[in-house]
Write an enzyme that holds these catalytic residues in place. Structure first.
Site, PDB file in Angstrom:
ATOM      1  N   HIS A 117      28.391  33.900  39.402  1.00  0.00           N
ATOM      2  CA  HIS A 117      29.811  34.158  39.188  1.00  0.00           C
ATOM      3  C   HIS A 117      30.079  35.526  38.619  1.00  0.00           C
ATOM      4  CE1 HIS A 117      30.126  29.817  39.780  1.00  0.00           C
ATOM      5  NE2 HIS A 117      31.384  30.060  40.089  1.00  0.00           N
ATOM      6  N   GLY A 118      29.184  36.013  37.802  1.00  0.00           N
ATOM      7  CA  GLY A 118      29.450  37.328  37.229  1.00  0.00           C
ATOM      8  C   GLY A 118      28.293  37.798  36.385  1.00  0.00           C
TER       9      GLY A 118
END
Lengths: 345, 462
Positions: B322-323
């Site tokens: 996701h990040g």
């Protein structure tokens, strides 16, 4: 050779009947919703604002947005100058609305005000397309007197495009959407949450604003957020490139025709109070704006540079708190005293 | 290009009209490919080079696997190295450098600031995972390698789902690229509900809440009530934002004659965390299950510790997908731990409570976990969150309580029409016109309450 598209499993005639029925249902539902939704502008409409000015007979009219509303104390200004002061402001307004407020409300007032001051920031005076959609368009339309061809040509159509402008003006649900959201949220804050929590009138809005005010933000996060929200490549263009396509020459002409003394106030910015250096292109732009106005009997008062403000004088963003507003009002009174023409009314 | 802008509306109108005007499938795919590259390169044209490189790498690797089956492991390794290398460079290099510098500072080593910061190409995680799944499926022998580069490139770059999914499997989307398509009125008409709900979720619900959430997560010392309200608001915002995007993607795909997979099935109604993950971002959860969790040993682990390690590795990597930040990793690890614990207690995806009270309890606990962990996900960083949690307890202010109540009221007000739509869908078999009419109400509310288009979708950054 690949086959061409085969026929659809759902016969076209039946599909079109279904589509027609759907559209009919849509017309009924949307028509009903449109009839239920009132159209209302934030800044009042032309007849009511004209009547207000006629009753107040102001010597000095201040036009602007929330910055003028919050940064200048009109009662204190009236007291210091010994004249009647009226404000024409609506939150978020930019030059399209200011132009209409000057042309259709302040200048035609009887007797005409002796001086009109318009508050602005940055490049707003030469960017007429700013704040012309959503609630801003509703507010602009509320101050239009007839077709307003110049406003359409210079502000609305370049900013929105003719088809979108048509839709915004005629699809009523769309036209009022910003104000609908604003009112819905205000009702929730002050008529649902406040009674539930036993708060006084307006307590929901005040609590919400206080809890999420800039003063409570983590400075580094807020700075990063604000940097992200603005375009770092945004730089001031040459003043001369924008002025002829703007509404500024028309504002000057309107004021000259009455005649009304016209003053532009460059409203203070938090970044200047923090000592952040101004972009050279913006400095050049402001200098040329001042010279251009001076050549046309109008004046620029640069509150950004003339009033020594501290970051603590600011409340939220560029809006001043009470201490900042007091400083600005005192300075403005001194500057306007020298500019206010004699009362010949 | 963003689905919610006027420029996309004009773009799609031109693309769809010409698409159906071209009667030959090959021409349609060529047009689709060109449109997808314009869509992807609209702001940064150089992104297209990456997309093309990623496409060519997997197309050639899979053809090589077919040509030289004895060396297919080598070609798989080349493909995975290339794809993960791209992802590592563009998505994680800044994270790695920042952490190395921070570690260096701790031991007295001053590493220089990197000369340049790498811009994260939008949607890179989505299309690299999509092409990787194709390559792995070819390597496994589940999907045949495609020789037709045009069809394959159109599959990788299909613009409705290119930047935020659903992450489609080759077995589902590639055959749709390869077969002749028919104009289908049924499909055309079924796009409308998806588009209306998708735009409502994004432009009315998510964008109305976004500004408030942004501010809550900047407050220096929020009270517990404000933090909880902010966390709840973000949990609903991200769902509305992402599932809204998926609805729009599926709607636009239908208008072009394609079917995309469902990506969300009312995840916040899940009764257990395992059930939540079967309903949330389904295309990623199933990808992680099929290409990471099961190959790592999955539920076949012999010891409890082994299954915990596999679960933590899987969910930790899912968080990192996701990040590039520690809060995403912590979010993934916390989910992994809770999944492992709840499964061991017997609350797996198939758990069916015997009484309504147990169901309600299961739902409340699951929702609290999922929403609570989204607070970790949304926090600017772990330091902010730790400080906020440490200072929040016992610091209730009347203003914060009012703000928290206003946030909940906003969620209820903007969520109500969406909830009614959900109810109408349940009643649709008995009262189809009720649902049809409510969709128009939703459309009317969209006109009335929508924010200006242009606010990017949250998942673009992943």
């Amino acid at each position: 050779m690949e086959p061409s598209n085969p026929t659809s499993p759902l016969p076209a005639a039946r599909a079109l009947r279904r589509l027609g029925a759907q559209l009919l249902l849509g017309a009924l539902v949307l028509g009903g919703m449109t009839a239920l939704v009132p159209r209302r502008a934030d800044g009042g409409d032309l007849p009511s604002e004209r009547a207000r000015l006629a009753a107040a007979r102001p010597d000095l009219v201040l036009i602007g947005n929330s910055l003028v509303r919050q940064d200048v104390d009109d009662d204190a200004l009236a007291g210091r100058l010994g004249v009647r002061v009226a404000k024409l402001t609506v939150d978020g307004a930019q030059s399209a609305w200011w132009y209409l407020a000057l042309k259709n409300v302040a200048a035609p007032a009887e007797p005409p005000p002796r001086l009109v001051a318009i508050g602005f920031q940055d490049l707003a005076l030469t960017e007429p397309g700013r704040a012309t959609a959503g609630i801003d368009l509703t507010n602009v339309r509320a101050f239009m007197d007839g077709g307003e061809p110049l406003l359409r040509e210079r502000a609305l159509e370049p900013a929105l495009g003719a088809p979108l402008l048509f839709a915004l003006e005629h699809v009523r649900l769309w036209t009022v959407r910003e104000s609908a959201r604003t009112y819905l949220e205000q009702i929730l804050r002050d008529h649902v949450v406040a009674p539930l929590l036993g708060l006084p009138e307006g307590g929901g809005s005040r609590g919400f604003a206080a809890a999420l005010s800039n003063a409570r933000m983590d400075r580094a996060l807020l700075a990063a957020y604000q940097t992200r929200a603005t375009n770092p490549e945004d730089d001031a263009p040459e003043f001369e490139r924008g002025v002829d396509a703007s509404l500024l020459p028309a504002m000057v002409d309107v004021a000259r025709a009455r005649p009304v003394r016209l003053v532009f106030l460059r409203m203070p910015r938090l970044s200047d109070a923090r000592g952040r250096p101004e972009r050279p292109a913006l400095t050049r732009y402001v200098e040329r704006l001042a010279a251009w106005l001076a050549a046309r009997d109008a004046t620029l008062i640069d509150l950004t540079r003339e009033v020594p403000l501290e970051p603590a004088d600011f409340d939220a963003g560029d809006h001043l708190g009470p201490s900042g507003a007091a400083k600005v009002t005192a300075h403005l009174a001194e500057r306007l005293r020298a500019l206010l023409p004699a009362d010949r009314r | 290009m963003i689905f919610t802008t006027a420029e996309f509306a004009a773009f799609f109108a031109v693309v769809a009209t010409l698409f159906w005007a071209l009667r030959r499938r090959t021409w349609q795919n060529a047009w689709l490919l060109a449109a997808s590259y314009v869509f992807y390169g609209w702001v940064h044209p150089w992104f297209c080079v990456l997309l093309a490189g990623s496409t060519l790498l997997d197309w050639s690797a899979t053809l090589a696997m077919t040509r030289w089956p004895g060396r297919k492991n080598v070609f798989l390794a080349c493909s995975l190295t290339g794809q993960l290398g791209l992802l590592a460079f563009f998505k994680y290099s800044g994270f790695l450098v920042d952490n190395a510098r921070a570690l260096g500072e701790k031991i007295g080593l001053h590493l220089p600031e990197p000369a340049l910061r790498v811009v994260l190409p939008v949607g890179i995680s989505f299309y690299t995972f999509q092409t990787m799944s194709y390559t792995i499926d070819v390597w496994r022998g589940r999907v045949a390698a495609r020789r037709n580069l045009l069809d394959f490139a159109a599959f990788v770059s299909f613009f409705p789902q290119l930047v935020s999914g659903p992450i489609e499997r080759a077995g589902a989307l590639l055959p749709q690229m390869e077969r002749p398509r028919a104009w289908d009125w049924e499909r055309f008409l079924s796009a409308w509900p998806l588009l209306v709900t998708g735009y409502y979720k994004k432009l009315v619900f998510a964008d109305s809440i976004a500004g408030v959430v942004d501010r809550v997560f900047m407050v220096r010392e929020p009270s517990l009530a404000l933090l909880a309200a902010g966390g709840l608001a973000f949990a609903l915002q991200i769902y509305a934002d992402f599932s809204g995007y998926t609805d729009m993607a599926r709607g636009f795909a239908k208008l072009l004659g394609f079917e995309l997979m469902e990506n969300f099935r009312t995840p916040y109604l899940a009764l257990t965390l395992a059930d939540f993950w079967r309903r949330w971002h389904i295309s990623l959860s199933t990808w992680i299950r099929d290409y990471l969790y099961i190959p790592l040993g999955g539920s076949r682990a012999k010891t409890a510790l082994g299954s915990l390690a596999i679960m933590l590795a899987t969910m930790g990597l899912s968080g990192l997908w996701h990040g590039a930040a520690w809060n995403f990793v912590v979010w993934g690890l916390a989910h992994g731990l809770l999944l492992w614990v709840t499964r061991r207690l017997g609350f797996d995806a198939g758990w069916r409570p015997r009484t309504a009270w147990r169901a309600l309890l299961g739902w409340a606990a699951t929702f609290a976990c999922a929403a609570g962990l989204f607070t970790v996900f949304r926090a600017p960083d772990l330091g902010w969150l730790a400080h906020a949690l440490a200072t929040s307890i016992g610091r209730e202010r009347p203003a914060d309580a009012a703000a928290a109540a206003v946030i909940v009221a906003l969620l209820a007000a903007y969520g109500l029409p969406w909830a009614v739509h959900f109810g109408c869908e349940k009643l649709a078999p008995r009262a189809p016109w009720l649902l049809a009419a409510w969709r128009w109400v939703l459309f009317g509310l969209l006109l009335l309450l929508a924010h200006e288009g242009g606010r990017a979708f949250i998942y673009f950054q992943f």
